[in-house]
Motif scaffolding. Structure first.
Motif, PDB file in Angstrom:
ATOM      1  N   UNK A 269       0.812  -1.224   0.000  1.00 31.88           N
ATOM      2  CA  UNK A 269       0.000   0.000   0.000  1.00 31.88           C
ATOM      3  C   UNK A 269       0.846   1.276   0.000  1.00 31.88           C
ATOM      4  N   UNK A 270       1.876   1.422   0.858  1.00 29.40           N
ATOM      5  CA  UNK A 270       2.671   2.660   0.821  1.00 29.40           C
ATOM      6  C   UNK A 270       3.301   2.930  -0.551  1.00 29.40           C
ATOM      7  N   UNK A 271       3.806   1.883  -1.196  1.00 28.87           N
ATOM      8  CA  UNK A 271       4.392   2.054  -2.519  1.00 28.87           C
ATOM      9  C   UNK A 271       3.358   2.462  -3.554  1.00 28.87           C
ATOM     10  N   UNK A 272       2.156   1.901  -3.456  1.00 30.08           N
ATOM     11  CA  UNK A 272       1.102   2.248  -4.407  1.00 30.08           C
ATOM     12  C   UNK A 272       0.651   3.697  -4.233  1.00 30.08           C
ATOM     13  N   UNK A 273       0.542   4.144  -2.983  1.00 26.42           N
ATOM     14  CA  UNK A 273       0.158   5.540  -2.742  1.00 26.42           C
ATOM     15  C   UNK A 273       1.253   6.483  -3.234  1.00 26.42           C
ATOM     16  N   UNK A 274       2.518   6.102  -3.043  1.00 22.13           N
ATOM     17  CA  UNK A 274       3.634   6.911  -3.538  1.00 22.13           C
ATOM     18  C   UNK A 274       3.532   7.108  -5.047  1.00 22.13           C
ATOM     19  N   UNK A 275       3.212   6.046  -5.776  1.00 24.22           N
ATOM     20  CA  UNK A 275       3.112   6.137  -7.226  1.00 24.22           C
ATOM     21  C   UNK A 275       1.938   6.996  -7.673  1.00 24.22           C
ATOM     22  N   UNK A 276       0.897   7.086  -6.875  1.00 23.10           N
ATOM     23  CA  UNK A 276      -0.224   7.980  -7.202  1.00 23.10           C
ATOM     24  C   UNK A 276       0.110   9.428  -6.867  1.00 23.10           C
ATOM     25  N   UNK A 277       0.975   9.615  -5.875  1.00 20.37           N
ATOM     26  CA  UNK A 277       1.311  10.952  -5.413  1.00 20.37           C
ATOM     27  C   UNK A 277       2.289  11.673  -6.335  1.00 20.37           C
ATOM     28  N   UNK A 278       3.258  10.968  -6.864  1.00 25.46           N
ATOM     29  CA  UNK A 278       4.312  11.617  -7.658  1.00 25.46           C
ATOM     30  C   UNK A 278       3.781  12.376  -8.876  1.00 25.46           C
ATOM     31  N   UNK A 279       2.884  11.804  -9.695  1.00 19.17           N
ATOM     32  CA  UNK A 279       2.367  12.584 -10.831  1.00 19.17           C
ATOM     33  C   UNK A 279       1.604  13.831 -10.404  1.00 19.17           C
ATOM     34  N   UNK A 280       0.916  13.771  -9.273  1.00 17.57           N
ATOM     35  CA  UNK A 280       0.209  14.944  -8.772  1.00 17.57           C
ATOM     36  C   UNK A 280       1.187  16.062  -8.447  1.00 17.57           C
ATOM     37  N   UNK A 281       2.279  15.721  -7.771  1.00 15.98           N
ATOM     38  CA  UNK A 281       3.278  16.731  -7.415  1.00 15.98           C
ATOM     39  C   UNK A 281       3.939  17.306  -8.660  1.00 15.98           C
ATOM     40  N   UNK A 282       4.226  16.449  -9.637  1.00 15.12           N
ATOM     41  CA  UNK A 282       4.832  16.927 -10.885  1.00 15.12           C
ATOM     42  C   UNK A 282       3.929  17.940 -11.579  1.00 15.12           C
ATOM     43  N   UNK A 283       2.643  17.647 -11.602  1.00 12.06           N
ATOM     44  CA  UNK A 283       1.688  18.519 -12.308  1.00 12.06           C
ATOM     45  C   UNK A 283       1.393  19.790 -11.535  1.00 12.06           C
ATOM     46  N   UNK A 284       1.132  19.654 -10.247  1.00 18.09           N
ATOM     47  CA  UNK A 284       0.613  20.765  -9.452  1.00 18.09           C
ATOM     48  C   UNK A 284       1.713  21.679  -8.920  1.00 18.09           C
ATOM     49  N   UNK A 285       2.866  21.119  -8.563  1.00 20.13           N
ATOM     50  CA  UNK A 285       3.926  21.904  -7.924  1.00 20.13           C
ATOM     51  C   UNK A 285       5.111  22.155  -8.848  1.00 20.13           C
ATOM     52  N   UNK A 286       5.680  21.082  -9.399  1.00 19.10           N
ATOM     53  CA  UNK A 286       6.942  21.217 -10.121  1.00 19.10           C
ATOM     54  C   UNK A 286       6.778  21.955 -11.446  1.00 19.10           C
ATOM     55  N   UNK A 287       5.791  21.591 -12.236  1.00 19.47           N
ATOM     56  CA  UNK A 287       5.616  22.223 -13.556  1.00 19.47           C
ATOM     57  C   UNK A 287       5.446  23.739 -13.443  1.00 19.47           C
ATOM     58  N   UNK A 288       4.554  24.258 -12.584  1.00 22.77           N
ATOM     59  CA  UNK A 288       4.440  25.723 -12.456  1.00 22.77           C
ATOM     60  C   UNK A 288       5.715  26.385 -11.934  1.00 22.77           C
ATOM     61  N   UNK A 289       6.397  25.716 -10.996  1.00 21.84           N
ATOM     62  CA  UNK A 289       7.613  26.302 -10.434  1.00 21.84           C
ATOM     63  C   UNK A 289       8.707  26.426 -11.494  1.00 21.84           C
ATOM     64  N   UNK A 290       8.877  25.388 -12.318  1.00 20.65           N
ATOM     65  CA  UNK A 290       9.903  25.429 -13.359  1.00 20.65           C
ATOM     66  C   UNK A 290       9.526  26.397 -14.476  1.00 20.65           C
ATOM     67  N   UNK A 291       8.244  26.559 -14.721  1.00 21.63           N
ATOM     68  CA  UNK A 291       7.813  27.539 -15.725  1.00 21.63           C
ATOM     69  C   UNK A 291       8.168  28.958 -15.286  1.00 21.63           C
ATOM     70  N   UNK A 292       8.044  29.226 -13.984  1.00 21.08           N
ATOM     71  CA  UNK A 292       8.353  30.559 -13.461  1.00 21.08           C
ATOM     72  C   UNK A 292       9.844  30.768 -13.251  1.00 21.08           C
ATOM     73  N   UNK A 293      10.562  29.679 -12.912  1.00 25.31           N
ATOM     74  CA  UNK A 293      12.001  29.784 -12.617  1.00 25.31           C
ATOM     75  C   UNK A 293      12.711  28.540 -13.129  1.00 25.31           C
ATOM     76  N   UNK A 294      13.033  28.483 -14.429  1.00 27.12           N
ATOM     77  CA  UNK A 294      13.662  27.277 -15.002  1.00 27.12           C
ATOM     78  C   UNK A 294      14.972  26.896 -14.330  1.00 27.12           C
TER      79      UNK A 294
END
Length: 227
Positions: free
Chosen positions: A193-218
């Motif tokens: 279960x912890x590994x499965x939740x981790x795999x669901x969490x990573x794409x969310x962080x990439x989309x919601x946090x990392x992509x906007x941050x890199x767009x503003x500050x590459x």
């Protein structure tokens, strides 16, 4: 019998602890995703500082915790799934020189504040400061108002993004500092279960946090990344 199940479908209750940094976007979307996988599961969510959540995990008050890593080695009693690595950055009023401003510190009562203070001490730095706060929004509001500069992370900036256009984000003017966020659970209890939740969490962080941050500050790449 419930804890012996090897996948998400067997859980009926999940006690989840998540740092406040994910409150506005990531946590609600993660819960929505898990609710689709766990039709009959009841979710109990606890938010708070990393060190408090880890204490609750150790005390068996929580099943899974998503929090910042400490500098110490992981204990034998828990399994750790790395999620995100992010650099600390300097945040200042636009056009102002950091050398001319006092530091507005993130509270040393929390793990992140202690990491910042330790890094400054290691580098022999003692910037003048008058304020030590535990609110990202309050810190950035003061920076935007010209009261000083601060040291935060891209995740903190995302959480208080209402002030993002009113401040200037720069690399640290001294050796770099990073932190890692991970998902932790008691070892061997929840199986996959912890590994499965981790795999669901990573794409969310990439989309919601990392992509906007890199767009503003590459220049934040590659230090800001999913692990």
């Amino acid at each position: 019998a419930e804890l012996a199940m090897a996948d998400l479908s067997g859980l009926t209750t999940l006690r989840l602890g998540v740092i406040e940094d994910f409150d506005s976007d990531v946590t609600p979307r993660l819960l929505s995703t898990l609710a689709k996988d766990l039709k009959g599961c009841r979710f109990l969510l606890e938010t708070g500082a990393s060190h408090r959540l880890m204490d609750q995990l150790e005390a068996r008050a929580l099943d899974i915790v998503i929090a910042a890593d400490t500098d110490s080695a992981p204990e034998d009693w828990r399994e750790v799934h790395p999620i995100l690595s992010e650099p600390f950055v300097a945040v200042a009023p636009p056009g102002r020189q950091i050398e001319d401003l006092p530091l507005i510190q993130y509270t040393a009562r929390h793990l992140m504040g202690r990491q910042i203070a330790a890094h400054l001490a290691r580098n022999g730095l003692k910037p003048a400061h008058r304020f030590e706060l535990d609110s990202y929004a309050a810190i950035l509001a003061m920076v935007a108002g010209g009261e000083g500069w601060t040291i935060l992370t891209p995740l903190a900036l995302h959480q208080a993004r209402a002030f993002r256009t009113q401040v200037e984000v720069r690399p640290l003017p001294f050796p770099a500092l990073e932190r890692t966020l991970s998902l932790s659970a008691r070892a061997g209890i929840l199986h996959d279960v912890p590994g499965q939740i981790t795999q669901r969490l990573k794409p969310l962080i990439s989309e919601v946090v990392i992509a906007p941050a890199l767009a503003a500050a590459p220049w934040l790449a590659p230090a800001l990344r999913v692990l």
